[in-house]
Design an enzyme around this catalytic site. Structure first.
Site, mmCIF file in Angstrom:
data_model
loop_
_atom_site.group_PDB
_atom_site.id
_atom_site.type_symbol
_atom_site.label_atom_id
_atom_site.label_comp_id
_atom_site.label_asym_id
_atom_site.label_seq_id
_atom_site.Cartn_x
_atom_site.Cartn_y
_atom_site.Cartn_z
ATOM 1 N N ASN A 8 54.431 43.079 27.389
ATOM 2 C CA ASN A 8 54.743 43.989 26.289
ATOM 3 C C ASN A 8 56.105 43.632 25.716
ATOM 4 O O ASN A 8 57.134 43.995 26.276
ATOM 5 C CB ASN A 8 54.737 45.438 26.787
ATOM 6 C CG ASN A 8 54.955 46.435 25.664
ATOM 7 O OD1 ASN A 8 55.095 46.055 24.500
ATOM 8 N ND2 ASN A 8 54.986 47.707 26.006
ATOM 9 N N ASP A 278 59.679 56.083 33.012
ATOM 10 C CA ASP A 278 59.350 56.610 31.684
ATOM 11 C C ASP A 278 58.931 58.069 31.775
ATOM 12 O O ASP A 278 58.441 58.519 32.819
ATOM 13 C CB ASP A 278 58.215 55.791 31.060
ATOM 14 C CG ASP A 278 58.680 54.415 30.592
ATOM 15 O OD1 ASP A 278 59.801 54.318 30.067
ATOM 16 O OD2 ASP A 278 57.921 53.444 30.767
#
Length: 300
Positions: A8, A278
């Protein structure tokens, strides 16, 4: 072997395409069929990986950090499809728990190509709306989730040092937070803790924040989670706790309790929890262990 290699490029300060390119070349050398997947966002990366799994692959690999690995966990958990990690993010805490953090790109790729696997546990979070998400390393709430909020908002410095700076800044306004914690112990008995806490952390793995051993004895293959609760104390006393946390010796401090649990429900108004670095949702949340939910490539 057919491998889908996920990277990513939008991930924070990690998961750069160079590591993925090197890993793909290393995998292909012994004949491993490798297709690189590169999404411009977390959602796009997940969509690409999901499509690759539907077409059919024998394994998934991730070149990145904890956030990108977490995307892959959502797709491969419970499938029996093995996951390989090429640690190239900022924290790499899940890789550290699995003994993979110190591997360079070539060694990590060779580990995948060798094909040796083992099964490990994952933690599953259930939100108030019934939605679920897996994580591999640590769920943080309270003081440490506020630290995550601040560290994520910082543009300087890069790397793990910004987490240490965020800890010191948040410490200046440290205060107890009202919690309601209900949990099931390893032996099946249940318990509850109500009152102010500094933080409540649930570890499947040992470390967070780029190597801080908050759950130093956690074992991702024991069928249990480690619940770490820290009660309020004077600021100077808690300041003295920080070096112990960094050494993983904080279990001896009276304000700290570490309990092996099968599941735990955390409730506190206005607190957002983080998992694998996260945000994962606002409390209340329930966390359960999913034994042997993930097959992982491991060094022989």
């Amino acid at each position: 072997m057919r491998v889908a290699l996920l990277v990513n490029p939008a991930a924070r300060a990690g998961a750069h395409t160079g590591a993925a390119t090197h890993a793909a070349e290393r995998l292909r050398a012994p004949g491993v069929q490798t297709a690189s997947l590169s999404g411009g966002s977390a959602a796009e990366s997940s969509q690409l990986l999901r499509a690759a799994l539907e077409v059919g692959v024998d394994a998934v690999a991730v070149a990145g950090g904890d956030g990108t690995v977490n995307l892959a966990l959502q797709e491969v958990a419970g499938t029996g499809i093995p996951l390989g990690i090429v640690p190239s993010g900022t924290g790499n805490d899940f890789a550290a728990t699995l003994g993979l953090r110190e591997l360079d790109v070539a060694a990590a790729a060779d580990t995948i190509a060798a094909g040796v696997t083992r099964d490990i546990d994952l933690a599953r979070v259930t939100r108030a709306d019934g939605s679920t998400q897996y994580y591999g390393s640590v769920l943080a709430s309270g003081f440490d989730s506020k630290v995550n909020d601040r560290a994520n908002a910082m543009r300087w410095p890069r790397g793990g040092s910004r987490y240490n700076i965020a800890i010191l800044i948040e410490f200046l306004t440290l205060a107890g937070i009202p919690y309601d914690v209900e949990y099931e112990r390893a032996d099946g008995t249940r318990a509850q803790v109500r009152g102010d806490l500094v933080m409540a952390t649930v570890g499947n793995g040992r470390t967070y924040g780029g190597g801080i051993p908050i759950a130093p004895d956690a074992d991702p293959a024991d069928g249990l989670l480690d619940l770490v609760l820290v009660r309020p104390a004077g600021r100077l006393r808690l300041l003295g706790l920080l070096p112990k946390v960094y050494r993983g010796t904080h279990a001896s401090v009276p304000e700290v309790s570490i309990t092996r649990v099968r599941s735990v429900r955390l409730a506190s108004p206005g607190v957002t929890a983080y998992a694998d670095g996260d945000p994962i949702g606002a409390l209340p949340l329930t966390v359960d262990v999913e034994p042997r939910a993930l097959r992982i490539f491991t060094p022989a």
